[in-house]
Design a protein around this motif. Structure first.
Motif, PDB file in Angstrom:
ATOM      1  N   ASN B 306      54.035   1.713   5.941  1.00 41.64           N
ATOM      2  CA  ASN B 306      55.001   2.859   5.630  1.00 41.64           C
ATOM      3  C   ASN B 306      54.353   4.070   5.644  1.00 41.64           C
ATOM      4  O   ASN B 306      55.032   5.002   5.776  1.00 41.64           O
ATOM      5  CB  ASN B 306      55.817   2.717   4.439  1.00 41.64           C
ATOM      6  CG  ASN B 306      56.724   1.506   4.663  1.00 41.64           C
ATOM      7  OD1 ASN B 306      57.284   1.175   5.665  1.00 41.64           O
ATOM      8  ND2 ASN B 306      57.393   0.892   3.312  1.00 41.64           N
ATOM      9  N   GLY B 307      52.840   4.117   5.384  1.00 42.30           N
ATOM     10  CA  GLY B 307      52.261   5.400   5.602  1.00 42.30           C
ATOM     11  C   GLY B 307      52.200   6.312   4.157  1.00 42.30           C
ATOM     12  O   GLY B 307      52.973   5.759   3.140  1.00 42.30           O
ATOM     13  N   ASN B 308      51.593   7.373   4.235  1.00 36.39           N
ATOM     14  CA  ASN B 308      51.506   8.135   2.987  1.00 36.39           C
ATOM     15  C   ASN B 308      52.531   9.216   2.866  1.00 36.39           C
ATOM     16  O   ASN B 308      52.525   9.855   3.554  1.00 36.39           O
ATOM     17  CB  ASN B 308      50.215   8.713   2.851  1.00 36.39           C
ATOM     18  CG  ASN B 308      49.787   9.306   1.425  1.00 36.39           C
ATOM     19  OD1 ASN B 308      50.516   9.635   0.823  1.00 36.39           O
ATOM     20  ND2 ASN B 308      48.442   9.072   1.234  1.00 36.39           N
ATOM     21  N   PRO B 309      53.589   9.115   1.801  1.00 35.59           N
ATOM     22  CA  PRO B 309      54.502  10.304   1.777  1.00 35.59           C
ATOM     23  C   PRO B 309      53.704  11.652   1.549  1.00 35.59           C
ATOM     24  O   PRO B 309      54.378  12.690   1.839  1.00 35.59           O
ATOM     25  CB  PRO B 309      55.387   9.674   0.676  1.00 35.59           C
ATOM     26  CG  PRO B 309      54.593   8.697   0.011  1.00 35.59           C
ATOM     27  CD  PRO B 309      53.855   8.151   0.749  1.00 35.59           C
ATOM     28  N   MET B 323      46.690   5.779   7.673  1.00 37.41           N
ATOM     29  CA  MET B 323      45.402   5.481   8.606  1.00 37.41           C
ATOM     30  C   MET B 323      44.334   6.052   7.518  1.00 37.41           C
ATOM     31  O   MET B 323      43.135   5.891   8.325  1.00 37.41           O
ATOM     32  CB  MET B 323      45.464   6.003   9.756  1.00 37.41           C
ATOM     33  CG  MET B 323      46.280   5.089  10.880  1.00 37.41           C
ATOM     34  SD  MET B 323      45.809   3.310  10.582  1.00 37.41           S
ATOM     35  CE  MET B 323      44.206   3.896  11.457  1.00 37.41           C
ATOM     36  N   GLU B 324      44.247   6.781   6.478  1.00 34.69           N
ATOM     37  CA  GLU B 324      43.226   7.492   5.846  1.00 34.69           C
ATOM     38  C   GLU B 324      42.072   6.244   5.583  1.00 34.69           C
ATOM     39  O   GLU B 324      42.680   5.230   4.703  1.00 34.69           O
ATOM     40  CB  GLU B 324      43.650   8.169   4.645  1.00 34.69           C
ATOM     41  CG  GLU B 324      42.423   8.846   3.989  1.00 34.69           C
ATOM     42  CD  GLU B 324      42.801   9.388   2.522  1.00 34.69           C
ATOM     43  OE1 GLU B 324      43.652  10.057   2.424  1.00 34.69           O
ATOM     44  OE2 GLU B 324      41.912   8.857   1.643  1.00 34.69           O
ATOM     45  N   GLY B 331      43.677  -1.100  12.262  1.00 30.92           N
ATOM     46  CA  GLY B 331      45.244  -0.396  12.252  1.00 30.92           C
ATOM     47  C   GLY B 331      45.558  -0.904  10.638  1.00 30.92           C
ATOM     48  O   GLY B 331      44.725  -1.691  10.020  1.00 30.92           O
ATOM     49  N   PRO B 332      46.598  -0.444  10.138  1.00 28.70           N
ATOM     50  CA  PRO B 332      47.013  -0.463   8.673  1.00 28.70           C
ATOM     51  C   PRO B 332      47.300  -2.132   8.388  1.00 28.70           C
ATOM     52  O   PRO B 332      47.047  -2.490   7.122  1.00 28.70           O
ATOM     53  CB  PRO B 332      48.316   0.295   8.541  1.00 28.70           C
ATOM     54  CG  PRO B 332      48.828   0.329   9.635  1.00 28.70           C
ATOM     55  CD  PRO B 332      47.716   0.345  10.928  1.00 28.70           C
ATOM     56  N   ALA B 333      47.890  -2.826   9.008  1.00 25.65           N
ATOM     57  CA  ALA B 333      48.392  -4.436   8.710  1.00 25.65           C
ATOM     58  C   ALA B 333      47.336  -5.143   8.406  1.00 25.65           C
ATOM     59  O   ALA B 333      47.252  -5.665   7.256  1.00 25.65           O
ATOM     60  CB  ALA B 333      49.444  -4.771   9.667  1.00 25.65           C
ATOM     61  N   ILE B 334      46.470  -5.185   9.453  1.00 21.91           N
ATOM     62  CA  ILE B 334      45.243  -6.055   9.171  1.00 21.91           C
ATOM     63  C   ILE B 334      44.396  -5.739   8.300  1.00 21.91           C
ATOM     64  O   ILE B 334      43.584  -6.500   7.399  1.00 21.91           O
ATOM     65  CB  ILE B 334      44.626  -6.596  10.727  1.00 21.91           C
ATOM     66  CG1 ILE B 334      43.860  -7.630  10.575  1.00 21.91           C
ATOM     67  CG2 ILE B 334      43.668  -5.261  11.170  1.00 21.91           C
ATOM     68  CD1 ILE B 334      44.364  -9.132  10.580  1.00 21.91           C
ATOM     69  N   SER B 335      44.183  -4.323   7.874  1.00 15.83           N
ATOM     70  CA  SER B 335      43.504  -3.731   7.063  1.00 15.83           C
ATOM     71  C   SER B 335      43.879  -3.867   5.535  1.00 15.83           C
ATOM     72  O   SER B 335      43.216  -4.418   4.900  1.00 15.83           O
ATOM     73  CB  SER B 335      43.036  -2.452   7.139  1.00 15.83           C
ATOM     74  OG  SER B 335      42.601  -2.069   8.474  1.00 15.83           O
ATOM     75  N   GLY B 336      45.165  -4.146   5.504  1.00 17.46           N
ATOM     76  CA  GLY B 336      45.798  -4.211   4.204  1.00 17.46           C
ATOM     77  C   GLY B 336      45.669  -5.590   3.941  1.00 17.46           C
ATOM     78  O   GLY B 336      45.542  -6.221   2.745  1.00 17.46           O
ATOM     79  N   ASP B 355      39.359   2.892  -1.674  1.00 12.54           N
ATOM     80  CA  ASP B 355      39.814   4.144  -2.343  1.00 12.54           C
ATOM     81  C   ASP B 355      40.946   4.797  -1.636  1.00 12.54           C
ATOM     82  O   ASP B 355      41.551   5.762  -2.420  1.00 12.54           O
ATOM     83  CB  ASP B 355      38.315   4.889  -2.458  1.00 12.54           C
ATOM     84  CG  ASP B 355      38.249   5.856  -3.848  1.00 12.54           C
ATOM     85  OD1 ASP B 355      38.972   5.810  -4.361  1.00 12.54           O
ATOM     86  OD2 ASP B 355      37.452   6.639  -3.763  1.00 12.54           O
ATOM     87  N   SER B 356      40.993   4.720  -0.414  1.00 10.18           N
ATOM     88  CA  SER B 356      42.091   5.367   0.138  1.00 10.18           C
ATOM     89  C   SER B 356      43.437   4.558   0.442  1.00 10.18           C
ATOM     90  O   SER B 356      44.276   4.910   1.032  1.00 10.18           O
ATOM     91  CB  SER B 356      41.702   5.884   1.660  1.00 10.18           C
ATOM     92  OG  SER B 356      40.403   6.379   1.744  1.00 10.18           O
ATOM     93  N   SER B 357      43.314   3.282  -0.095  1.00 16.01           N
ATOM     94  CA  SER B 357      44.520   2.638  -0.081  1.00 16.01           C
ATOM     95  C   SER B 357      45.529   3.163  -0.886  1.00 16.01           C
ATOM     96  O   SER B 357      45.337   3.960  -1.570  1.00 16.01           O
ATOM     97  CB  SER B 357      44.316   1.242  -0.866  1.00 16.01           C
ATOM     98  OG  SER B 357      43.261   0.514  -0.154  1.00 16.01           O
TER      99      SER B 357
END
Lengths: 46, 572
Positions: B306-309, B323-324, B331-336, B355-357
């Motif tokens: 969903n990204g960072n508001p 993506m930070e 990408g964000p899904a596999i990193s999560g 730390d950037s999650s």
């Protein structure tokens, strides 16, 4: 000459401090393992 | 985004499917059945046992198991400590990396002995190749230690009434040579063919497309990274771990490294079922662990995609997710997914910076380590879960008025006291450490020898996130995970020594507790199952175990989570 001697002295002090810290950390490691060994007996008698 | 979801789901399903035959193989190894690797390793093992004066066929009781386990680990700690302390003057140091400071060597030696691999140094500049090889050896034997301890519990659960529970050294060597070594070799070969270095030569010089000359660190990385994941160790060869392009070059290596960290924790649960011939029990345990894992991983992936508001409000599109701190190639899904797999499983390797999650992801990563029983590390995941089973049997027995029994053995006061002690120790070590560090940071205390400057200097972020950094460091240490909120300035005597203490106590005491329970239960008279026995291989019992885990985690950790990631989420 004086600055050279002071440098040697500061190196010696540093190494001495390092040695003391090393010994203290080994002692700390040994203490932590001793706690683990003691806990084996503690769990047997709890 | 659909491709990313497909990647996540397929890696997870492939890991489960492959874990079943691997679990069967692990059970075969611990049952002493013949394997294809016996002709290669039997003569080597016999030689090692002969020169060490070890009789590997001698049966041990639970106390002998634990004394052997602790003694051998103490020797490894001292050996590693001195290698790191003098690595600058020892061989295999082509890049002339310096000796470690005593406090860093203390932290690193303990960290690798306890299978945590918390790294307060960067591999490229902080370690010689001899140091890396020493740590690689510890990655094998520390994982083998956890598996050998789990194997003893398997034997204790299978036998009716006995104090003979196999031989620790036999289980340790078998775990290393029959299970960890072949699986690590497979991963290492994939990495070598994908471009990961495997050499003893020093730094290489390359000319970039811009025409600059840069030095690129290399070394025996592929072998190191194989066992780093198979043994759920997590210590990176390079500073940024599996976010480094030579440590994790492609999407394929990312998938293989994910599989590698999932396979043994999954397989150990199936091995339990094959070993005891109680496959239903292992499926119930696996089901509870998977439910817990999914409850952590789904919110994480959603919050990352969903990204960072806060960044969106600055007019920067978040169409590709948050993506930070993440690699564009993953990408964000596999990193999560990786961030939860690595914290649930106690690997602690990272392919993105935690730390950037997003705050929700940070909370889930913390919670995964706070529970520390969903899959968990090699062998120790099962041991942690076993403690919760004992508590659940006792509580549910009291609730329904049935005798608290587990596999034909009466659970009495002593076993429950040990289980309660272990369940409380984990939050105690985390919260006491965090409270101490927070006290110094809140008062901006001058730290003297312990830290150069005032205590707030070790924080990279103020407020809630700063608190999360300190909470994460102690949680990662207590869970023997090793990942970090890398904003924290942790290479100093305060963090090296305090986390070192937490690491060692939170590794061995939670191994001693379940082994003591299993050993004491194995010694008791076997009671055949009757109508009054509480069944432990049912879905209802699985729900009960899950509830016990959830209640203990919520009561222990919710206030700390509320001060850190949850407060950050609501303030965004």
């Amino acid at each position: 000459m004086l600055s050279k001697l002071m440098l040697q002295e500061s190196n010696l002090t540093f190494n001495f401090n390092k040695m003391i810290i090393t010994i203290l950390l080994i002692a700390l490691g040994a203490l932590l393992f001793a706690i683990c060994f003691k806990s084996v007996e503690f769990f047997e008698k709890i | 985004m659909n491709t990313e979801f497909f990647g996540v789901i397929s890696i997870f399903i492939i890991s489960i499917v492959l874990a079943i035959p691997v679990g069967k193989y692990i059970a075969k190894v611990y049952l002493g059945d013949k394997t294809l690797l016996d002709p290669i390793f039997n003569p080597i093992e016999k030689f090692i046992f002969k020169i060490s004066g070890i009789n590997s066929t001698e049966e041990m009781n639970w106390k002998q198991h634990l004394k052997a386990l602790l003694s051998v680990n103490m020797v490894w700690f001292i050996l590693c400590f001195f290698v790191l302390l003098f690595q600058g003057s020892l061989p295999l140091n082509p890049d002339n990396n310096p000796n470690m400071s005593p406090d860093l060597a203390f932290n690193t030696a303990i960290s690798f002995v306890v299978n945590c691999n918390l790294q307060h140094y960067s591999g490229e500049t902080g370690l010689s190749y001899l140091g890396q090889l020493m740590l690689m050896f510890l990655q094998f034997v520390s994982a083998g230690t956890g598996m050998a301890a789990a194997a003893m519990v398997f034997v204790a659960m299978r036998e009716r009434t006995t104090d003979k529970l196999g031989n620790f050294y036999n289980f340790l060597i078998k775990s290393c040579t029959r299970i960890l070594l072949p699986l690590s070799a497979i991963v290492a070969v994939v990495l070598v063919f994908s471009g990961t270095p495997m050499t003893f030569e020093g730094k290489d010089k390359i000319v970039t497309l811009q025409g600059d000359t840069v030095e690129v660190s290399r070394g025996p990385a592929a072998a190191f990274i194989g066992i780093k994941h198979i043994g759920t160790n997590g210590g990176g060869f390079f500073g940024v771990n599996s976010a480094h392009p030579l440590e994790n070059p492609t999407y394929l290596t990312n998938a293989v490294e994910l599989w590698a960290q999932l396979i043994i924790p999954f397989a150990m649960i199936f091995a339990l079922g094959f070993f005891l011939n109680k496959r239903k029990l292992s499926w119930i345990v696996f089901g509870v662990m998977t439910a817990g894992f999914l409850m952590l991983v789904i919110p994480t992936i959603i919050s990352e995609i969903n990204g960072n508001p806060a960044i969106e409000r600055m007019g920067i599109t978040q169409a590709t997710g948050a993506m930070e701190g993440k690699e564009v190639r993953f990408g964000p899904a596999i990193s999560g997914f990786w961030s939860i797999a690595t914290t649930v499983i106690s690997t602690g390797s990272v392919n993105s910076m935690h730390d950037s999650s997003m705050p929700v992801s940070g909370a889930m990563e913390l919670l995964a380590m706070m529970v520390n029983a969903f899959y968990g590390g090699c062998g120790v995941g099962w041991l942690n879960f076993y403690v919760f089973i004992i508590l659940a049997v006792f509580i549910s027995g009291l609730m329904v008025g049935r005798t608290p029994e587990f596999l034909g053995k009466k659970i009495e006061a002593r076993e429950v006291k040990i289980a309660a002690f272990i369940a409380i120790l984990h939050p105690l070590l985390i919260l006491a450490g965090t409270a101490l560090a927070s006290y110094f940071a809140a008062n901006d205390t001058a730290m003297g020898y312990w830290f150069s400057g005032n205590a707030t200097g070790w924080l990279n972020n103020p407020g809630h996130h700063g608190f999360s950094e300190m909470l994460y460091e102690y949680t990662s240490s207590a869970a023997n995970n090793g990942s970090g909120f890398e904003g924290l300035g942790d290479n100093n005597p305060f963090w090296n020594i305090t986390t070192g203490i937490v690491l060692l106590l939170s590794r061995f005491i939670p191994i001693i507790g379940p082994l003591a329970i299993a050993g004491l239960l194995a010694n008791k008279k076997y009671i055949p199952e009757s109508a009054g026995t509480l069944k432990t291989d049912t879905t209802i019992f699985g729900v009960m175990v899950f509830a016990v885990i959830a209640i203990i985690a919520a009561l222990s950790f919710f206030p700390a989570l509320a001060l850190g990631p949850l407060a950050e989420y609501f303030s965004m």
